[in-house]
Design a protein around this motif. Structure first.
Motif, PDB file in Angstrom:
ATOM      1  N   THR A  65      30.052   5.818  27.025  1.00 53.59           N
ATOM      2  CA  THR A  65      28.841   6.642  26.943  1.00 53.59           C
ATOM      3  C   THR A  65      28.977   7.773  25.937  1.00 53.59           C
ATOM      4  O   THR A  65      27.971   8.251  25.393  1.00 53.59           O
ATOM      5  N   LYS A  66      30.202   8.216  25.686  1.00 53.07           N
ATOM      6  CA  LYS A  66      30.387   9.260  24.670  1.00 53.07           C
ATOM      7  C   LYS A  66      30.323   8.697  23.254  1.00 53.07           C
ATOM      8  O   LYS A  66      30.082   9.436  22.299  1.00 53.07           O
ATOM      9  N   ASP A  67      30.508   7.399  23.138  1.00 54.99           N
ATOM     10  CA  ASP A  67      30.476   6.756  21.818  1.00 54.99           C
ATOM     11  C   ASP A  67      29.120   6.130  21.503  1.00 54.99           C
ATOM     12  O   ASP A  67      28.665   6.150  20.364  1.00 54.99           O
ATOM     13  N   ARG A  68      28.470   5.582  22.526  1.00 52.40           N
ATOM     14  CA  ARG A  68      27.202   4.860  22.343  1.00 52.40           C
ATOM     15  C   ARG A  68      26.028   5.830  22.139  1.00 52.40           C
ATOM     16  O   ARG A  68      25.893   6.805  22.873  1.00 52.40           O
ATOM     17  N   LYS A  69      25.179   5.545  21.183  1.00 52.32           N
ATOM     18  CA  LYS A  69      24.025   6.403  20.906  1.00 52.32           C
ATOM     19  C   LYS A  69      22.720   5.689  21.242  1.00 52.32           C
ATOM     20  O   LYS A  69      22.590   4.480  21.071  1.00 52.32           O
ATOM     21  N   ALA A  70      21.771   6.472  21.744  1.00 57.42           N
ATOM     22  CA  ALA A  70      20.423   5.966  22.041  1.00 57.42           C
ATOM     23  C   ALA A  70      19.442   7.119  21.869  1.00 57.42           C
ATOM     24  O   ALA A  70      19.705   8.242  22.304  1.00 57.42           O
ATOM     25  N   PHE A  71      18.343   6.858  21.198  1.00 59.89           N
ATOM     26  CA  PHE A  71      17.309   7.861  20.975  1.00 59.89           C
ATOM     27  C   PHE A  71      17.870   9.117  20.293  1.00 59.89           C
ATOM     28  O   PHE A  71      17.511  10.246  20.629  1.00 59.89           O
ATOM     29  N   GLY A  72      18.787   8.894  19.376  1.00 62.30           N
ATOM     30  CA  GLY A  72      19.278   9.990  18.552  1.00 62.30           C
ATOM     31  C   GLY A  72      20.394  10.822  19.156  1.00 62.30           C
ATOM     32  O   GLY A  72      20.797  11.836  18.560  1.00 62.30           O
ATOM     33  N   LYS A  73      20.889  10.466  20.326  1.00 59.25           N
ATOM     34  CA  LYS A  73      22.012  11.199  20.906  1.00 59.25           C
ATOM     35  C   LYS A  73      22.876  10.240  21.709  1.00 59.25           C
ATOM     36  O   LYS A  73      22.486   9.092  21.971  1.00 59.25           O
ATOM     37  N   THR A  74      24.060  10.705  22.085  1.00 59.08           N
ATOM     38  CA  THR A  74      24.936   9.821  22.842  1.00 59.08           C
ATOM     39  C   THR A  74      24.382   9.602  24.244  1.00 59.08           C
ATOM     40  O   THR A  74      23.688  10.468  24.801  1.00 59.08           O
ATOM     41  N   VAL A  75      24.714   8.460  24.813  1.00 59.06           N
ATOM     42  CA  VAL A  75      24.279   8.160  26.182  1.00 59.06           C
ATOM     43  C   VAL A  75      24.827   9.204  27.161  1.00 59.06           C
ATOM     44  O   VAL A  75      24.190   9.539  28.159  1.00 59.06           O
ATOM     45  N   PHE A  76      25.976   9.748  26.865  1.00 59.35           N
ATOM     46  CA  PHE A  76      26.588  10.759  27.717  1.00 59.35           C
ATOM     47  C   PHE A  76      25.719  12.012  27.835  1.00 59.35           C
ATOM     48  O   PHE A  76      25.758  12.707  28.855  1.00 59.35           O
ATOM     49  N   GLU A  77      24.936  12.301  26.832  1.00 57.00           N
ATOM     50  CA  GLU A  77      24.137  13.524  26.825  1.00 57.00           C
ATOM     51  C   GLU A  77      22.935  13.458  27.755  1.00 57.00           C
ATOM     52  O   GLU A  77      22.346  14.501  28.074  1.00 57.00           O
ATOM     53  N   PHE A  78      22.545  12.284  28.192  1.00 52.39           N
ATOM     54  CA  PHE A  78      21.432  12.180  29.132  1.00 52.39           C
ATOM     55  C   PHE A  78      21.875  12.663  30.518  1.00 52.39           C
ATOM     56  O   PHE A  78      22.978  12.366  30.981  1.00 52.39           O
ATOM     57  N   GLN A  79      20.980  13.396  31.173  1.00 53.04           N
ATOM     58  CA  GLN A  79      21.336  13.963  32.477  1.00 53.04           C
ATOM     59  C   GLN A  79      21.701  12.876  33.487  1.00 53.04           C
ATOM     60  O   GLN A  79      22.636  13.040  34.277  1.00 53.04           O
ATOM     61  N   ASN A  80      20.994  11.772  33.484  1.00 55.34           N
ATOM     62  CA  ASN A  80      21.295  10.692  34.431  1.00 55.34           C
ATOM     63  C   ASN A  80      22.728  10.203  34.265  1.00 55.34           C
ATOM     64  O   ASN A  80      23.429   9.956  35.259  1.00 55.34           O
ATOM     65  N   THR A  81      23.170  10.092  33.013  1.00 54.87           N
ATOM     66  CA  THR A  81      24.539   9.644  32.757  1.00 54.87           C
ATOM     67  C   THR A  81      25.541  10.656  33.293  1.00 54.87           C
ATOM     68  O   THR A  81      26.505  10.295  33.981  1.00 54.87           O
ATOM     69  N   ARG A  82      25.320  11.927  32.983  1.00 56.00           N
ATOM     70  CA  ARG A  82      26.253  12.963  33.420  1.00 56.00           C
ATOM     71  C   ARG A  82      26.305  13.061  34.945  1.00 56.00           C
ATOM     72  O   ARG A  82      27.379  13.231  35.526  1.00 56.00           O
ATOM     73  N   PHE A  83      25.147  12.949  35.584  1.00 52.57           N
ATOM     74  CA  PHE A  83      25.127  13.015  37.049  1.00 52.57           C
ATOM     75  C   PHE A  83      25.833  11.810  37.668  1.00 52.57           C
ATOM     76  O   PHE A  83      26.533  11.933  38.678  1.00 52.57           O
ATOM     77  N   THR A  84      25.624  10.639  37.066  1.00 49.71           N
ATOM     78  CA  THR A  84      26.298   9.436  37.569  1.00 49.71           C
ATOM     79  C   THR A  84      27.810   9.566  37.429  1.00 49.71           C
ATOM     80  O   THR A  84      28.568   9.266  38.366  1.00 49.71           O
ATOM     81  N   LEU A  85      28.249  10.022  36.283  1.00 47.62           N
ATOM     82  CA  LEU A  85      29.689  10.199  36.064  1.00 47.62           C
ATOM     83  C   LEU A  85      30.255  11.284  36.968  1.00 47.62           C
ATOM     84  O   LEU A  85      31.394  11.174  37.445  1.00 47.62           O
ATOM     85  N   ALA A  86      29.482  12.347  37.207  1.00 41.66           N
ATOM     86  CA  ALA A  86      29.937  13.402  38.108  1.00 41.66           C
ATOM     87  C   ALA A  86      30.126  12.853  39.521  1.00 41.66           C
ATOM     88  O   ALA A  86      31.101  13.193  40.217  1.00 41.66           O
ATOM     89  N   ASP A  87      29.198  12.018  39.961  1.00 36.32           N
ATOM     90  CA  ASP A  87      29.310  11.382  41.274  1.00 36.32           C
ATOM     91  C   ASP A  87      30.562  10.525  41.338  1.00 36.32           C
ATOM     92  O   ASP A  87      31.334  10.573  42.316  1.00 36.32           O
TER      93      ASP A  87
END
Length: 377
Positions: free
Chosen positions: A265-287
């Protein structure tokens, strides 16, 4: 690489041993194992030469005589790497049956080869009509002079194609239920012992899992392991370590799934930013990270209790239940974060996800684990 910097149950010698384990595991040709459905004997012997196999075997039989925490290091590193090699079954399960119940002759004959990897072993409990309910087994051993005649079949047996020695559970009385079950040592050369196909599984393609058949196999008296009709008690006594071993492997694989998801997710980009930057991704990883933190703390507690001989059967069942369910949840979450790439076999998360499913079944299903824990309440 597993981060063990905050864990307190391992010492400096074990840290050095872990590096050796990583080196040997790193040399495994996992792609070949996935293709061929079996691990070559050379890999077993390399593990034996490096001291990875059967750490608990006493020095008198060629082993180092160490406690289960050393086994756990191997279990963690093998599962984190995503390998399906059957070393853990040999080291964590079969070896302890021989150590605990074997005669001096049986120990001298089999344990040294198990330590070096020249002898590969399996244990055959499950039958086509008897899975978690071991009391329902139909394989039977009848008295024949001073020895026995073994007839029946087993299925879903890990290391089944490779095994030189198989511990076989069989009924030795006509009485049903838990009474009248005994354990026998079957050699690959025994006449009447045959192997069926290498089973086609959803996951764990990198190890061999087989059907085994016993047609009037003649076994001398010295092939009985432990007491006649005492097999069920022996099985119940050894299952806690088997279930803890599975829990250890589940935690290692869950950690790898998380690490892969973070990297992707830190490497993959979507909509001009990394997937990691989306809140859903960060919350999922935090869980996921929170669950892993709890998992490692619990696992170290369970390992420490087991080393002291204090881990109860109910606690081991709870550990197996929680860690296997958590592994599958985290592998599924990690695959989802990979998107379409996660469904491609070229990505390691696909293998981890496939392999994770069986942990909720073997060693006793999650439903059976709940029943065992409930009985302790």
């Amino acid at each position: 690489m597993l981060d063990t910097s905050t864990r307190v149950i391992f010492d400096e010698d074990q840290a050095a041993f872990r590096e050796t384990v990583r080196r040997i595991v790193g040399d495994l040709d996992m792609e070949r194992h996935e293709r061929e459905g079996i691990v070559e004997r050379e890999a077993w012997e390399a593990a034996g030469a490096a001291g990875l196999l059967c750490p608990g075997v006493p020095e008198a039989y060629g082993g180092p005589g160490l406690d289960f925490s050393w086994n756990a290091i191997v279990d963690e590193e093998v599962s984190y790497a995503g390998s399906a090699v059957g070393w853990t079954l040999q080291s964590d399960i079969v070896a302890d049956y021989l150590i605990a119940y074997g005669s001096e002759e049986q120990k001298q004959r089999w344990l040294p080869g198990m330590v070096t990897g020249k002898v590969i072993t399996a244990i055959a409990m499950t039958e086509p009509a008897a899975g978690s309910d071991l009391q329902g087994m139909k394989t039977i051993a009848r008295r024949d002079g001073n020895g026995w005649r073994l007839n029946g079949s087993k299925t879903y047996i890990t290391n089944g194609q490779s095994a030189d020695l198989v511990i076989v559970c069989a009924r030795t009385t006509e009485e049903g239920g838990a009474r009248g079950i005994s354990l026998f040592l079957v050699d690959r050369e025994d006449e009447g012992f045959t192997r069926g196909r290498n089973l086609d599984k959803i996951g764990l393609h990198g190890n061999d899992t087989s059907e085994l058949f016993f047609s009037d196999v003649a076994l001398p008296a010295d092939r009985l392991l432990g007491q006649e009709n005492g097999g069920f008690v022996m099985l119940m006594s050894q299952l806690p370590q088997e279930r803890l071993s599975i829990a250890v492997q589940c935690q290692g694989a869950a950690q790898r799934a998380f690490d892969l998801a973070v990297e992707f997710t830190k490497d993959r980009k979507a909509f001009g930013k990394t997937v990691f930057e989306f809140q859903n991704t960060r919350f999922t990883l935090a869980d996921m990270k929170a669950r892993l933190q709890v998992g490692w703390a619990h696992l170290d507690w369970a390992i420490a209790r087991h080393v002291k001989g204090q881990l109860t059967a109910a606690e081991a069942s709870a550990a197996k239940l929680w860690h296997s369910e958590t592994q599958f949840q985290l592998c599924d979450m990690a695959l989802q974060l990979h998107g379409g790439a996660g469904y491609m076999n070229e990505y390691p998360i696909a293998r981890l996800w496939r392999d994770s499913r069986v942990a909720r079944i073997y060693g006793g299903t999650s439903e059976i684990m709940k029943e065992l824990v409930a009985r302790s309440i």
